[in-house]
Design an enzyme around this catalytic site. Sequence first.
Site, PDB file in Angstrom:
ATOM      1  N   HIS A  69      -5.179  16.623  30.973  1.00 19.74           N
ATOM      2  CA  HIS A  69      -6.548  17.091  30.723  1.00 19.74           C
ATOM      3  C   HIS A  69      -7.467  16.549  31.810  1.00 19.74           C
ATOM      4  CE1 HIS A  69      -7.591  13.398  27.927  1.00 19.74           C
ATOM      5  NE2 HIS A  69      -7.238  13.036  29.130  1.00 19.74           N
TER       6      HIS A  69
ATOM      7  N   SER B 173      -2.569  12.201  29.619  1.00 24.61           N
ATOM      8  CA  SER B 173      -3.665  11.884  30.511  1.00 24.61           C
ATOM      9  C   SER B 173      -3.139  11.145  31.745  1.00 24.61           C
ATOM     10  CB  SER B 173      -4.720  11.079  29.736  1.00 24.61           C
ATOM     11  OG  SER B 173      -5.893  10.907  30.484  1.00 24.61           O
TER      12      SER B 173
END
Length: 200
Positions: free
Chosen positions: A124, A99
């Site tokens: 993501h 992330s």
Amino acid sequence: MSYLVPMVVEQTNRGERSYDIYSRLLKDRIIFLGSGIDDTVANLVIAQLLFLEAEDPDKDISLYINSPGGSITAGMAIYDTLQYIRPDVSTICVGLAASMGAFLLAAGKKGKRYALPNAEIMIHQPAGGTQGQATDIEIHARRIMNMKESLNKILAERTGQPLERIQKDTDRDYFMTAQEAKEYGIIDEVISHPKKTSKK
């Protein structure tokens, strides 16, 4: 849960001096980001970056990352500081950069972004949860969509991937090995041994 931070003892011409391990690493221009990213962690990393720039604006800084990600605003504060300061910042993934951790890994100086062989990288889209009145939820949803667009544009620029591919790949959790992250453009090299840091 608190952890015991190891101390190291160093011999100097004035006798012995003890440091906590992170302060000793900082002396060698190494910053370790080894947790989730929140405002407190971001403020510590930013303070260390600014301190090292003040110490020597021409000498590289190494940022080691083992992080599951965290707050977008905290991560973006670190990202902006990495771009703002004068020294080149080399980023090295040990373990996991997921992330916002992966985003910061890609934010290092191009040509100086690394991962160890068994590291894992995951990108993501931003996640967020909000409660309250419908209009407030709509405001927060728009904000998250704007953040998503901004993060995707930066990631496309940092990796050299087309924006459309970034949008598709970040739609869900997208895991990569170190070698796959190199092919993707998040890092420049998979390393097994330390790289020599240099002047710019």
